[in-house]
Design a protein around this motif. Structure first.
Motif, PDB file in Angstrom:
ATOM      1  N   MET A 180       0.831  -1.198   0.000  1.00  0.00           N
ATOM      2  CA  MET A 180       0.000   0.000   0.000  1.00  0.00           C
ATOM      3  C   MET A 180       0.867   1.250   0.000  1.00  0.00           C
ATOM      4  N   ALA A 181       0.334   2.300  -0.605  1.00  0.00           N
ATOM      5  CA  ALA A 181       1.057   3.573  -0.678  1.00  0.00           C
ATOM      6  C   ALA A 181       0.303   4.637   0.110  1.00  0.00           C
ATOM      7  N   THR A 182       1.043   5.607   0.597  1.00  0.00           N
ATOM      8  CA  THR A 182       0.476   6.754   1.307  1.00  0.00           C
ATOM      9  C   THR A 182       0.657   7.985   0.451  1.00  0.00           C
ATOM     10  N   THR A 183      -0.412   8.753   0.287  1.00  0.00           N
ATOM     11  CA  THR A 183      -0.377   9.966  -0.528  1.00  0.00           C
ATOM     12  C   THR A 183      -0.500  11.190   0.366  1.00  0.00           C
ATOM     13  N   VAL A 184       0.488  12.078   0.261  1.00  0.00           N
ATOM     14  CA  VAL A 184       0.475  13.332   1.022  1.00  0.00           C
ATOM     15  C   VAL A 184       0.455  14.480   0.025  1.00  0.00           C
ATOM     16  N   LEU A 185      -0.517  15.357   0.150  1.00  0.00           N
ATOM     17  CA  LEU A 185      -0.617  16.536  -0.702  1.00  0.00           C
ATOM     18  C   LEU A 185      -0.225  17.748   0.134  1.00  0.00           C
ATOM     19  N   LEU A 186       0.758  18.496  -0.349  1.00  0.00           N
ATOM     20  CA  LEU A 186       1.181  19.727   0.321  1.00  0.00           C
ATOM     21  C   LEU A 186       0.788  20.888  -0.570  1.00  0.00           C
ATOM     22  N   CYS A 187       0.108  21.883  -0.014  1.00  0.00           N
ATOM     23  CA  CYS A 187      -0.346  23.005  -0.830  1.00  0.00           C
ATOM     24  C   CYS A 187      -0.142  24.315  -0.087  1.00  0.00           C
ATOM     25  N   GLY A 188       0.120  25.353  -0.854  1.00  0.00           N
ATOM     26  CA  GLY A 188       0.316  26.678  -0.283  1.00  0.00           C
ATOM     27  C   GLY A 188       0.488  27.678  -1.393  1.00  0.00           C
ATOM     28  N   VAL A 189       1.153  28.768  -1.093  1.00  0.00           N
ATOM     29  CA  VAL A 189       1.452  29.775  -2.119  1.00  0.00           C
ATOM     30  C   VAL A 189       2.962  29.986  -2.150  1.00  0.00           C
ATOM     31  N   GLY A 190       3.411  30.581  -3.226  1.00  0.00           N
ATOM     32  CA  GLY A 190       4.839  30.787  -3.419  1.00  0.00           C
ATOM     33  C   GLY A 190       5.485  31.523  -2.268  1.00  0.00           C
ATOM     34  N   GLY A 191       6.659  31.046  -1.862  1.00  0.00           N
ATOM     35  CA  GLY A 191       7.415  31.690  -0.808  1.00  0.00           C
ATOM     36  C   GLY A 191       7.197  31.112   0.574  1.00  0.00           C
ATOM     37  N   GLN A 192       6.305  30.137   0.706  1.00  0.00           N
ATOM     38  CA  GLN A 192       6.020  29.581   2.028  1.00  0.00           C
ATOM     39  C   GLN A 192       6.886  28.369   2.372  1.00  0.00           C
ATOM     40  N   GLY A 193       7.709  27.905   1.456  1.00  0.00           N
ATOM     41  CA  GLY A 193       8.553  26.757   1.743  1.00  0.00           C
ATOM     42  C   GLY A 193       7.887  25.418   1.496  1.00  0.00           C
ATOM     43  N   THR A 194       6.836  25.430   0.683  1.00  0.00           N
ATOM     44  CA  THR A 194       6.102  24.197   0.380  1.00  0.00           C
ATOM     45  C   THR A 194       6.982  23.186  -0.341  1.00  0.00           C
ATOM     46  N   ILE A 195       7.742  23.656  -1.317  1.00  0.00           N
ATOM     47  CA  ILE A 195       8.573  22.748  -2.113  1.00  0.00           C
ATOM     48  C   ILE A 195       9.689  22.154  -1.261  1.00  0.00           C
ATOM     49  N   LEU A 196      10.314  22.960  -0.401  1.00  0.00           N
ATOM     50  CA  LEU A 196      11.337  22.436   0.505  1.00  0.00           C
ATOM     51  C   LEU A 196      10.732  21.381   1.427  1.00  0.00           C
ATOM     52  N   ALA A 197       9.547  21.642   1.955  1.00  0.00           N
ATOM     53  CA  ALA A 197       8.897  20.685   2.842  1.00  0.00           C
ATOM     54  C   ALA A 197       8.631  19.360   2.122  1.00  0.00           C
ATOM     55  N   ALA A 198       8.172  19.438   0.878  1.00  0.00           N
ATOM     56  CA  ALA A 198       7.925  18.219   0.103  1.00  0.00           C
ATOM     57  C   ALA A 198       9.220  17.464  -0.148  1.00  0.00           C
ATOM     58  N   HIS A 199      10.281  18.204  -0.427  1.00  0.00           N
ATOM     59  CA  HIS A 199      11.589  17.585  -0.641  1.00  0.00           C
ATOM     60  C   HIS A 199      12.044  16.854   0.625  1.00  0.00           C
ATOM     61  N   ILE A 200      11.870  17.483   1.771  1.00  0.00           N
ATOM     62  CA  ILE A 200      12.265  16.856   3.039  1.00  0.00           C
ATOM     63  C   ILE A 200      11.448  15.592   3.274  1.00  0.00           C
ATOM     64  N   LEU A 201      10.124  15.667   3.066  1.00  0.00           N
ATOM     65  CA  LEU A 201       9.275  14.489   3.237  1.00  0.00           C
ATOM     66  C   LEU A 201       9.731  13.351   2.327  1.00  0.00           C
ATOM     67  N   ALA A 202       9.979  13.663   1.062  1.00  0.00           N
ATOM     68  CA  ALA A 202      10.412  12.629   0.118  1.00  0.00           C
ATOM     69  C   ALA A 202      11.735  12.003   0.546  1.00  0.00           C
ATOM     70  N   GLN A 203      12.666  12.830   1.012  1.00  0.00           N
ATOM     71  CA  GLN A 203      13.963  12.316   1.456  1.00  0.00           C
ATOM     72  C   GLN A 203      13.835  11.459   2.717  1.00  0.00           C
ATOM     73  N   VAL A 204      12.947  11.841   3.622  1.00  0.00           N
ATOM     74  CA  VAL A 204      12.713  11.047   4.827  1.00  0.00           C
ATOM     75  C   VAL A 204      12.142   9.681   4.456  1.00  0.00           C
ATOM     76  N   ALA A 205      11.157   9.680   3.559  1.00  0.00           N
ATOM     77  CA  ALA A 205      10.560   8.406   3.126  1.00  0.00           C
ATOM     78  C   ALA A 205      11.608   7.523   2.451  1.00  0.00           C
ATOM     79  N   HIS A 206      12.411   8.119   1.584  1.00  0.00           N
ATOM     80  CA  HIS A 206      13.461   7.363   0.880  1.00  0.00           C
ATOM     81  C   HIS A 206      14.494   6.805   1.861  1.00  0.00           C
TER      82      HIS A 206
END
Length: 196
Positions: A1-27
């Motif tokens: 089974m897979a887990t899906t996490v959706l991160l959403c926000g607006v530019g400048g809030q660090g959303t992309i960095l947070a997603a990168h950290i989550l992906a690296q933690v999972a990996h």
């Protein structure tokens, strides 16, 4: 089974960095991981949405209506906009900040309704992320506060989160980000009863 996490926000809030950290933690935890990003006009305060899917084997990184196990919203309006993506019984973590879109700021449109009330009705964990980050040492670490909240919902070790965060942020901010992460995790633990 897979887990899906959706991160959403607006530019400048660090959303992309947070997603990168989550992906690296999972990996780093041995999971198969796939990531999909939609930047929009992120440098102008536009919507940013990232989907991170992880599990034993991940076939797709696409999330549709009712597919996200967890939504982490860095801004309240974006939480409402993406609410239909949350599966029944899923977890909704929302920064309590409202960033008015340009159309509202210019007077073209008005914000109507009770945004915090609607999110509370949806079972959201409403997080004072900026205030919590400020108490940890830097209001810009609000994205890491939200990751701390998210971490309470996922099976990854605190040590793995802290290690990946330390490698992903500027060296002079490691201590503040570590504190912000733990503060977010503690907040989620205290407010677990508010989950969907």
């Amino acid at each position: 089974m897979a887990t899906t996490v959706l991160l959403c926000g607006v530019g400048g809030q660090g959303t992309i960095l947070a997603a990168h950290i989550l992906a690296q933690v999972a990996h780093a935890s041995g999971a198969d991981v796939k990531v999909s990003e939609i930047h929009g006009m992120s440098q102008r305060g536009g919507a940013v949405t990232t989907v991170v899917v992880f599990g034993d084997e991940v076939a797709s990184m696409v999330s549709g209506t009712g597919c996200a196990d967890v939504i982490v919203a860095f801004e309240a309006i974006e939480a409402l906009r993406n609410l239909d993506q949350l599966r029944l019984g899923g977890t909704l973590v929302v920064n309590d900040e409202v960033i008015k879109p340009a159309s509202v700021l210019t007077g073209s449109f008005r914000l109507e309704g009770d945004i915090p009330g609607e999110l509370a009705d949806a079972g959201a964990i409403l997080v004072p992320a900026e205030e919590t980050a400020r108490a940890a040492g830097n209001p810009k670490a609000s994205n890491v506060v939200l990751l701390g909240c998210l971490s309470a919902e996922l099976p990854f070790s605190v040590d793995t989160w802290q290690d990946v965060i330390a490698k992903s942020v500027p060296p002079k901010t490691v201590e503040v980000n570590a504190a912000a992460f733990l503060a977010g995790r503690a907040f989620a633990a205290e407010h677990a009863a508010g989950r969907v």
